[in-house]
Design a protein around this motif. Structure first.
Motif, mmCIF file in Angstrom:
data_model
loop_
_atom_site.group_PDB
_atom_site.id
_atom_site.type_symbol
_atom_site.label_atom_id
_atom_site.label_comp_id
_atom_site.label_asym_id
_atom_site.label_seq_id
_atom_site.Cartn_x
_atom_site.Cartn_y
_atom_site.Cartn_z
ATOM 1 N N UNK A 116 0.845 -1.200 0.000
ATOM 2 C CA UNK A 116 0.000 0.000 0.000
ATOM 3 C C UNK A 116 0.877 1.246 0.000
ATOM 4 N N UNK A 117 1.957 1.242 0.775
ATOM 5 C CA UNK A 117 2.881 2.360 0.846
ATOM 6 C C UNK A 117 3.619 2.532 -0.478
ATOM 7 N N UNK A 118 3.942 1.441 -1.148
ATOM 8 C CA UNK A 118 4.710 1.509 -2.395
ATOM 9 C C UNK A 118 3.874 1.991 -3.574
ATOM 10 N N UNK A 119 2.583 1.726 -3.562
ATOM 11 C CA UNK A 119 1.752 1.976 -4.747
ATOM 12 C C UNK A 119 1.777 3.433 -5.204
ATOM 13 N N UNK A 120 1.558 4.422 -4.340
ATOM 14 C CA UNK A 120 1.612 5.804 -4.830
ATOM 15 C C UNK A 120 3.008 6.228 -5.248
ATOM 16 N N UNK A 121 4.044 5.714 -4.576
ATOM 17 C CA UNK A 121 5.402 6.049 -4.972
ATOM 18 C C UNK A 121 5.731 5.551 -6.359
ATOM 19 N N UNK A 122 5.127 4.448 -6.764
ATOM 20 C CA UNK A 122 5.310 3.914 -8.109
ATOM 21 C C UNK A 122 4.345 4.538 -9.112
ATOM 22 N N UNK A 123 3.463 5.434 -8.628
ATOM 23 C CA UNK A 123 2.494 6.166 -9.458
ATOM 24 C C UNK A 123 1.601 5.200 -10.230
ATOM 25 N N UNK A 138 14.059 -0.353 -15.424
ATOM 26 C CA UNK A 138 14.057 -0.653 -13.995
ATOM 27 C C UNK A 138 12.831 -0.014 -13.367
ATOM 28 N N UNK A 139 12.153 -0.746 -12.506
ATOM 29 C CA UNK A 139 10.984 -0.234 -11.804
ATOM 30 C C UNK A 139 11.283 -0.229 -10.310
ATOM 31 N N UNK A 140 11.155 0.925 -9.699
ATOM 32 C CA UNK A 140 11.387 1.095 -8.267
ATOM 33 C C UNK A 140 12.799 0.682 -7.861
ATOM 34 N N UNK A 141 13.834 1.244 -8.529
ATOM 35 C CA UNK A 141 15.209 0.914 -8.137
ATOM 36 C C UNK A 141 15.576 1.585 -6.820
ATOM 37 N N UNK A 142 16.639 1.100 -6.193
ATOM 38 C CA UNK A 142 17.129 1.703 -4.959
ATOM 39 C C UNK A 142 17.585 3.128 -5.264
ATOM 40 N N UNK A 143 17.012 4.095 -4.558
ATOM 41 C CA UNK A 143 17.230 5.512 -4.867
ATOM 42 C C UNK A 143 17.486 6.278 -3.571
ATOM 43 N N UNK A 144 18.336 7.298 -3.642
ATOM 44 C CA UNK A 144 18.594 8.122 -2.471
ATOM 45 C C UNK A 144 20.048 8.037 -2.043
ATOM 46 N N UNK A 145 20.301 7.963 -0.763
ATOM 47 C CA UNK A 145 21.664 7.954 -0.257
ATOM 48 C C UNK A 145 22.199 9.358 -0.102
ATOM 49 N N UNK A 146 23.501 9.457 0.088
ATOM 50 C CA UNK A 146 24.098 10.756 0.394
ATOM 51 C C UNK A 146 25.066 11.250 -0.665
ATOM 52 N N UNK A 147 25.126 10.575 -1.803
ATOM 53 C CA UNK A 147 26.074 11.005 -2.821
ATOM 54 C C UNK A 147 25.561 10.765 -4.220
ATOM 55 N N UNK A 148 26.263 11.294 -5.205
ATOM 56 C CA UNK A 148 25.891 11.116 -6.599
ATOM 57 C C UNK A 148 24.561 11.766 -6.912
ATOM 58 N N UNK A 149 23.807 11.139 -7.817
ATOM 59 C CA UNK A 149 22.508 11.678 -8.226
ATOM 60 C C UNK A 149 21.354 11.199 -7.346
ATOM 61 N N UNK A 150 21.656 10.338 -6.384
ATOM 62 C CA UNK A 150 20.602 9.731 -5.585
ATOM 63 C C UNK A 150 19.714 10.714 -4.844
ATOM 64 N N UNK A 151 20.281 11.652 -4.072
ATOM 65 C CA UNK A 151 19.417 12.575 -3.319
ATOM 66 C C UNK A 151 18.504 13.399 -4.216
ATOM 67 N N UNK A 152 19.043 13.975 -5.289
ATOM 68 C CA UNK A 152 18.226 14.797 -6.184
ATOM 69 C C UNK A 152 17.167 13.972 -6.882
ATOM 70 N N UNK A 153 17.499 12.730 -7.218
ATOM 71 C CA UNK A 153 16.517 11.850 -7.868
ATOM 72 C C UNK A 153 15.360 11.552 -6.936
#
Length: 411
Positions: free
Chosen positions: A103-110, A220-235
């Motif tokens: 349920x939590x993932x569904x809106x994040x995946x649009x 890729x659908x719902x890849x690991x995103x975020x972290x503290x470096x690279x393009x992850x935070x902005x993505x």
């Protein structure tokens, strides 16, 4: 609407008597879903039974998946939506809790999945009866939440929910919330639109334009995103910002879809906030769902007695219609908010809590009281609403409750 159009609509209408759960199932069949995944739970069970019967009788051409539990129910539909399918499910209370991770993932995946929440109170103390506790508990997860007052509104809103969810400016899942017991099992006369009319309203299906499980264009659908470096935070920020934008876009889309539905079918509902006898109201009550009928009866009687009272009935709870609500409250001198659930952190009702935030934008102090009633299937009667009116009226004279007012405490 002119008389000729009204006559044409009336001639094509089919009337039946059904409960809210059956009305929701009939609406789902009319939008021609590709997949329905279900698991029964009180007071939602008859809804999925009606869906299964519609498929068995050949009245709905959809794949129906009887999964082993609610977590699997929504996980199955995520795959179907990514593959381009129009999808639906329904649940209540503990079932909603069990499916929380997908349920939590569904809106994040649009993913534009539509789900009825046949609302139910918490399971401890043990209860299988209606309340809004389940839906209110997940109100911040990112689903659009729309509440219905009547069985007819359940049918019509369920049809509209698919148009709202699949709109390119929204692309978010939608909950159609109907009160357990009072609407789920409450039977009334319902107008069922013709299939060709619903087909014209829905238009061409366009569910998977943004993502698709297609071997010819792997992604890729719902890849690991975020972290503290690279393009992850902005993505990750881009994802969240887009999701918030879609939720705010829903306010406009919900209004537009309701307007078109009323024009086509002759049944009009306030899409965000219904104002009932608010034209010169000095005090107002705020309601949600099936309780609104008793509230309107009480307000009519209070008006006959000379009291200037009106009702603001929220239909769209998420996204919260802040601007519409602030406009409606601009001239009101006191407000009583009636919740059918509890906000434990603030010791009040959740709708009351949300309303406090909106009232800040009024730029003036408005006395407001939190009323809680109808828990675990208890009725909120006309007499209860007369008490709400009296105690809200007393806010004008300095009455300032520091605790919520529990309507069924002495029943």
């Amino acid at each position: 609407m002119n008389a000729a159009v009204q006559e044409t609509l009336a001639a094509k209408q089919k009337f039946i008597v059904c409960e809210g759960n059956e009305a929701a199932a009939l609406a789902v069949a009319l939008v021609r879903p590709d997949m329905v995944s279900v698991y029964p739970i009180t007071p939602q069970s008859s809804l999925v039974e009606h869906l299964a019967k519609l498929v068995a009788d050949g009245r709905m051409d959809a794949e129906i998946v009887d999964a082993e539990g609610e977590h699997s129910v929504l996980s199955v539909l995520q795959g179907a939506a990514l593959a381009g399918g129009r999808t639906f499910t329904a649940t209540s209370g503990p079932g909603l809790a069990f499916m929380f991770e997908p349920y939590f993932r569904t809106p994040g995946m649009r993913l534009p999945i539509v789900m009825s929440i046949v609302t139910r109170d918490g399971i401890t103390p043990q209860s299988v009866w209606g309340g809004h506790q389940d839906a209110m508990t997940v109100r911040e997860v990112g689903w659009v939440q729309i509440y219905c007052e009547s069985v007819q509104e359940v049918l019509d809103t369920t049809i509209m929910a698919f148009r709202i969810a699949e709109h390119h400016d929204v692309m978010l899942p939608v909950n159609v919330c109907l009160d357990g017991n009072y609407l789920s099992y409450g039977a009334s006369r319902v107008t069922v639109p013709e299939q060709d009319e619903v087909d014209a309203f829905m238009g061409a299906k366009d569910v998977n334009w943004h993502a698709a499980l297609d071997p010819l264009r792997p992604m890729a659908v719902d890849p690991l995103t975020g972290g503290s470096g690279g393009k992850g935070p902005a993505t990750f920020v881009r994802y969240r910002k887009s999701q918030c934008r879609g939720m705010q876009n829903a306010l406009r889309v919900i209004s537009d879809v309701h307007e078109e539905y009323g024009r086509r079918f002759g049944r009009h509902y306030a899409p965000l906030v219904e104002e009932y006898r608010m034209h010169d109201a000095e005090i107002a009550l705020m309601t949600l769902g099936s309780m609104s009928g008793a509230a309107k009866d009480a307000v009519d009687e209070a008006r006959d007695a000379g009291k200037r009272v009106g009702i603001l009935k929220l239909k769209t709870f998420s996204p919260f219609p802040v601007a519409k609500l602030v406009s409606a409250l601009n001239k009101v001198k006191a407000l009583g908010v009636v919740d059918r659930s509890v906000g434990f952190r603030w010791n009040c009702g959740p709708m009351y809590q949300e309303t406090l935030g909106a009232l800040y934008l009024l730029g003036r102090h408005l006395p407001v009281a939190s009323f809680i009633g109808g828990l675990a299937g208890a009725d909120i009667t006309v007499e209860h609403f007369h008490r709400v009116i009296e105690q809200t009226e007393s806010l004008l004279y300095g009455f300032a409750p520091t605790e919520p007012i529990w309507l069924n405490e002495n029943d």
